[in-house]
Design a protein around this motif. Structure first.
Motif, PDB file in Angstrom:
ATOM      1  N   TYR A   1       0.854  -1.182   0.000  1.00  0.00           N
ATOM      2  CA  TYR A   1       0.000   0.000   0.000  1.00  0.00           C
ATOM      3  C   TYR A   1       0.890   1.232   0.000  1.00  0.00           C
ATOM      4  CZ  TYR A   1      -4.248  -2.698   0.801  1.00  0.00           C
ATOM      5  OH  TYR A   1      -5.306  -3.565   0.659  1.00  0.00           O
ATOM      6  N   ILE A   2       0.721   2.052  -1.024  1.00  0.00           N
ATOM      7  CA  ILE A   2       1.612   3.204  -1.218  1.00  0.00           C
ATOM      8  C   ILE A   2       0.786   4.489  -1.217  1.00  0.00           C
ATOM      9  CG2 ILE A   2       3.361   4.244  -2.726  1.00  0.00           C
ATOM     10  CD1 ILE A   2       3.773   1.452  -3.942  1.00  0.00           C
ATOM     11  N   GLU A   3       1.307   5.507  -0.566  1.00  0.00           N
ATOM     12  CA  GLU A   3       0.655   6.811  -0.543  1.00  0.00           C
ATOM     13  C   GLU A   3       1.468   7.811  -1.348  1.00  0.00           C
ATOM     14  OE1 GLU A   3       0.254   7.893   3.539  1.00  0.00           O
ATOM     15  OE2 GLU A   3      -1.394   6.489   3.913  1.00  0.00           O
ATOM     16  N   ILE A   4       0.798   8.800  -1.883  1.00  0.00           N
ATOM     17  CA  ILE A   4       1.475   9.889  -2.579  1.00  0.00           C
ATOM     18  C   ILE A   4       2.110  10.796  -1.525  1.00  0.00           C
ATOM     19  CG2 ILE A   4       1.215  11.805  -4.207  1.00  0.00           C
ATOM     20  CD1 ILE A   4       0.685   9.010  -5.363  1.00  0.00           C
ATOM     21  N   ASP A   5       3.377  11.152  -1.727  1.00  0.00           N
ATOM     22  CA  ASP A   5       4.103  11.916  -0.714  1.00  0.00           C
ATOM     23  C   ASP A   5       3.470  13.274  -0.434  1.00  0.00           C
ATOM     24  OD1 ASP A   5       5.951   9.902  -0.402  1.00  0.00           O
ATOM     25  OD2 ASP A   5       7.363  10.721  -1.876  1.00  0.00           O
ATOM     26  N   THR A   6       3.012  13.947  -1.483  1.00  0.00           N
ATOM     27  CA  THR A   6       2.480  15.302  -1.320  1.00  0.00           C
ATOM     28  C   THR A   6       0.961  15.282  -1.316  1.00  0.00           C
ATOM     29  OG1 THR A   6       4.414  16.226  -2.462  1.00  0.00           O
ATOM     30  CG2 THR A   6       2.493  17.654  -2.226  1.00  0.00           C
ATOM     31  N   LEU A   7       0.390  15.576  -0.171  1.00  0.00           N
ATOM     32  CA  LEU A   7      -1.057  15.620  -0.009  1.00  0.00           C
ATOM     33  C   LEU A   7      -1.456  17.035   0.383  1.00  0.00           C
ATOM     34  CD1 LEU A   7      -3.800  14.011   0.279  1.00  0.00           C
ATOM     35  CD2 LEU A   7      -3.242  13.863   2.722  1.00  0.00           C
ATOM     36  N   TYR A   8      -2.417  17.586  -0.325  1.00  0.00           N
ATOM     37  CA  TYR A   8      -2.918  18.922  -0.010  1.00  0.00           C
ATOM     38  C   TYR A   8      -4.285  18.802   0.649  1.00  0.00           C
ATOM     39  CZ  TYR A   8       0.570  20.222  -3.547  1.00  0.00           C
ATOM     40  OH  TYR A   8       1.720  20.372  -4.273  1.00  0.00           O
ATOM     41  N   VAL A   9      -4.461  19.520   1.751  1.00  0.00           N
ATOM     42  CA  VAL A   9      -5.770  19.595   2.406  1.00  0.00           C
ATOM     43  C   VAL A   9      -6.241  21.038   2.286  1.00  0.00           C
ATOM     44  CG1 VAL A   9      -7.076  19.279   4.530  1.00  0.00           C
ATOM     45  CG2 VAL A   9      -5.185  17.731   3.990  1.00  0.00           C
ATOM     46  N   LYS A  10      -7.271  21.248   1.488  1.00  0.00           N
ATOM     47  CA  LYS A  10      -7.754  22.593   1.201  1.00  0.00           C
ATOM     48  C   LYS A  10      -9.276  22.636   1.346  1.00  0.00           C
ATOM     49  CE  LYS A  10      -3.704  24.182   0.082  1.00  0.00           C
ATOM     50  NZ  LYS A  10      -3.052  25.274   0.839  1.00  0.00           N
ATOM     51  N   SER A  11      -9.776  23.795   1.739  1.00  0.00           N
ATOM     52  CA  SER A  11     -11.224  23.966   1.813  1.00  0.00           C
ATOM     53  C   SER A  11     -11.760  24.387   0.452  1.00  0.00           C
ATOM     54  CB  SER A  11     -11.584  25.027   2.860  1.00  0.00           C
ATOM     55  OG  SER A  11     -11.212  26.318   2.415  1.00  0.00           O
ATOM     56  N   LEU A  12     -13.040  24.148   0.256  1.00  0.00           N
ATOM     57  CA  LEU A  12     -13.672  24.584  -0.991  1.00  0.00           C
ATOM     58  C   LEU A  12     -13.556  26.099  -1.148  1.00  0.00           C
ATOM     59  CD1 LEU A  12     -16.944  22.433  -1.064  1.00  0.00           C
ATOM     60  CD2 LEU A  12     -14.824  22.049  -2.333  1.00  0.00           C
ATOM     61  N   GLY A  13     -13.640  26.813  -0.037  1.00  0.00           N
ATOM     62  CA  GLY A  13     -13.516  28.263  -0.087  1.00  0.00           C
ATOM     63  C   GLY A  13     -12.141  28.717  -0.545  1.00  0.00           C
ATOM     64  N   GLU A  14     -11.102  28.039  -0.092  1.00  0.00           N
ATOM     65  CA  GLU A  14      -9.739  28.376  -0.512  1.00  0.00           C
ATOM     66  C   GLU A  14      -9.549  28.141  -2.009  1.00  0.00           C
ATOM     67  OE1 GLU A  14      -6.529  27.450   2.850  1.00  0.00           O
ATOM     68  OE2 GLU A  14      -7.909  25.780   2.575  1.00  0.00           O
ATOM     69  N   ILE A  15     -10.088  27.032  -2.483  1.00  0.00           N
ATOM     70  CA  ILE A  15      -9.957  26.713  -3.906  1.00  0.00           C
ATOM     71  C   ILE A  15     -10.711  27.729  -4.753  1.00  0.00           C
ATOM     72  CG2 ILE A  15     -10.454  24.983  -5.678  1.00  0.00           C
ATOM     73  CD1 ILE A  15     -10.181  22.866  -3.426  1.00  0.00           C
ATOM     74  N   GLU A  16     -11.921  28.055  -4.339  1.00  0.00           N
ATOM     75  CA  GLU A  16     -12.719  29.033  -5.069  1.00  0.00           C
ATOM     76  C   GLU A  16     -11.996  30.381  -5.122  1.00  0.00           C
ATOM     77  OE1 GLU A  16     -17.127  31.177  -4.857  1.00  0.00           O
ATOM     78  OE2 GLU A  16     -16.084  30.528  -3.040  1.00  0.00           O
ATOM     79  N   GLU A  17     -11.448  30.812  -3.995  1.00  0.00           N
ATOM     80  CA  GLU A  17     -10.774  32.110  -3.942  1.00  0.00           C
ATOM     81  C   GLU A  17      -9.582  32.158  -4.895  1.00  0.00           C
ATOM     82  OE1 GLU A  17      -8.588  35.103  -0.700  1.00  0.00           O
ATOM     83  OE2 GLU A  17      -9.406  33.171  -0.057  1.00  0.00           O
ATOM     84  N   LEU A  18      -8.802  31.093  -4.914  1.00  0.00           N
ATOM     85  CA  LEU A  18      -7.644  31.047  -5.812  1.00  0.00           C
ATOM     86  C   LEU A  18      -8.071  31.095  -7.270  1.00  0.00           C
ATOM     87  CD1 LEU A  18      -5.169  28.502  -4.187  1.00  0.00           C
ATOM     88  CD2 LEU A  18      -4.672  30.864  -4.832  1.00  0.00           C
ATOM     89  N   LEU A  19      -9.085  30.316  -7.631  1.00  0.00           N
ATOM     90  CA  LEU A  19      -9.541  30.301  -9.018  1.00  0.00           C
ATOM     91  C   LEU A  19     -10.047  31.677  -9.441  1.00  0.00           C
ATOM     92  CD1 LEU A  19     -11.389  26.849  -9.168  1.00  0.00           C
ATOM     93  CD2 LEU A  19      -9.150  27.427 -10.113  1.00  0.00           C
ATOM     94  N   CYS A  20     -10.723  32.357  -8.533  1.00  0.00           N
ATOM     95  CA  CYS A  20     -11.196  33.712  -8.846  1.00  0.00           C
ATOM     96  C   CYS A  20     -10.023  34.674  -9.016  1.00  0.00           C
ATOM     97  CB  CYS A  20     -12.140  34.207  -7.752  1.00  0.00           C
ATOM     98  SG  CYS A  20     -13.748  33.369  -7.725  1.00  0.00           S
ATOM     99  N   GLN A  21      -8.972  34.496  -8.229  1.00  0.00           N
ATOM    100  CA  GLN A  21      -7.780  35.330  -8.371  1.00  0.00           C
ATOM    101  C   GLN A  21      -7.091  35.065  -9.712  1.00  0.00           C
ATOM    102  OE1 GLN A  21      -5.201  34.771  -4.987  1.00  0.00           O
ATOM    103  NE2 GLN A  21      -6.745  35.470  -3.532  1.00  0.00           N
TER     104      GLN A  21
END
Length: 367
Positions: A192-212
């Motif tokens: 069982y292998i995991e991806i080293d880089t995992l991002y935990v982000k809120s929907l609000g953070e993602i929306e704000e970045l896309l709008c920027q």
């Protein structure tokens, strides 16, 4: 090496295949759902390594979960066992394999079939329980909110956010592909292998970045997009732009001296601009206390002059497009630039801070 990729028309597979195609040592076999079971059987018997990425996560009927996930896996395993093969298999499972839903159950069944195959054949099996994946070529309005939002905002459609505080665990497709390739070439001690880089982000953070990202074409201010999640999300966002939006027009200021265009503003590292100057025209004759700039003549020729505002020490530079030479505008020196050529001069400028109308730190004083 002969490598089989199942689900070859899928999001992850498309990204993986583009890397595999660049390796001259790999003979690639691609299987998609439009192909027959006979083709899958033939490919499986030939393969030295299998990326089993085929799966169903949005079926019309619940039974399709099991047909496309666990049953298809069983068919591959049965072919290998009957052929006496111990081909390594990398399987794209899901974090939902631990949940009590039909998608998760079908993925868990597929995992168990692979683990049993490993015990019987001695083959290496690598299982990736992947969370939400984002990146170029993911299908919008399917099972990725990032893909859907990137598509919507680049096509001037609304983003629907029910709860901005909802947290998502995300991995970027390039990181997934790189981990897959590392496992292909180097193996792994873990099943069982995991991806080293995992991002935990809120929907609000993602929306704000896309709008920027979208707004940056208007105010020219680009968020931090050089590293981490912002880098990955910006690349993803760009991949959803329709063809007619690959370019955009800058708004400049023009007078008898020439033209001036702001190109790009950063959040904390200044801005880039471009100016044109007619032959014989002088621009500048001002100084800054703290603000500093870099000048690069990319077409034509010019004379850049400095004078220390206290000691009156003078220095000058003759520059042209024949030599890519950057001249620094030093705080405490009034400076100007004169087009000394016979054609329009084009100057590329960088300032360490974005222009502030209320505090420009710019004072007129002839050299």
């Amino acid at each position: 090496m002969k490598v089989l990729v199942t689900g070859s028309n899928g999001f992850i597979a498309k990204n993986l295949i583009e890397h595999l195609k660049r390796d001259d040592n790999i003979m690639l076999y691609c299987y998609s759902k439009k192909d027959s079971m006979d083709i899958l059987e033939a490919y499986a018997k030939e393969a030295d390594f299998i990326f089993h990425l085929a799966g169903v996560n949005r079926p019309e009927n619940i039974s399709e979960f099991y047909e496309g996930n666990s049953n298809l896996t069983k068919k591959i395993v049965d072919v290998l066992l009957k052929s006496g093969k111990s081909t390594p298999i990398l399987f794209s499972s899901s974090t939902q394999a631990t949940l009590d839903n039909d998608y998760g159950k079908s993925k868990l069944e597929a995992e168990e079939l692979l683990l049993d195959y490993s015990k019987k054949s001695g083959a290496n099996v690598y299982i990736y329980r992947l969370p939400n994946i984002f990146g170029k070529w993911a299908r919008p309005n399917y099972n990725s909110v990032v893909a859907t939002w990137c598509y919507n905002i680049t096509h001037d459609l609304p983003l629907h956010v029910n709860n901005p505080s909802t947290q998502l665990s995300l991995v970027y497709v390039d990181d997934v592909v790189q981990s897959f390739l590392n496992t292909l070439h180097n193996g792994n001690k873990k099943q069982y292998i995991e991806i080293d880089t995992l991002y935990v982000k809120s929907l609000g953070e993602i929306e704000e970045l896309l709008c920027q990202f979208k707004k940056s074409r208007e105010d020219l201010t680009i968020p931090h997009v050089g590293v981490g999640f912002e880098r990955a999300l910006y690349a993803t966002y760009l991949s959803y732009l329709p063809l007619e939006k690959f370019s955009y027009t800058l708004k400049g200021h023009q007078d008898k001296r020439g033209a001036f265009y702001e190109i790009l503003k950063t959040l904390d590292s200044g801005q880039f601009s471009l100016s044109t100057t007619a032959p014989g025209v002088t621009r500048g004759n001002h100084y800054h206390h703290t603000k500093n700039e870099k000048f690069l003549v990319v077409r034509g020729e010019a004379l850049i002059e400095f004078r220390h505002i206290v000691t009156n020490e003078i220095v000058s530079y003759q520059v042209s497009d024949k030599k890519m030479e950057i001249v620094e505008m030093i705080p405490g020196y009034t400076h100007n630039i004169t087009n000394t050529g016979d054609e329009e001069m084009v100057l590329l400028l960088w300032a360490n801070e974005a222009f502030d109308q209320d505090n420009p730190d710019t004072y007129f004083l002839e050299v």
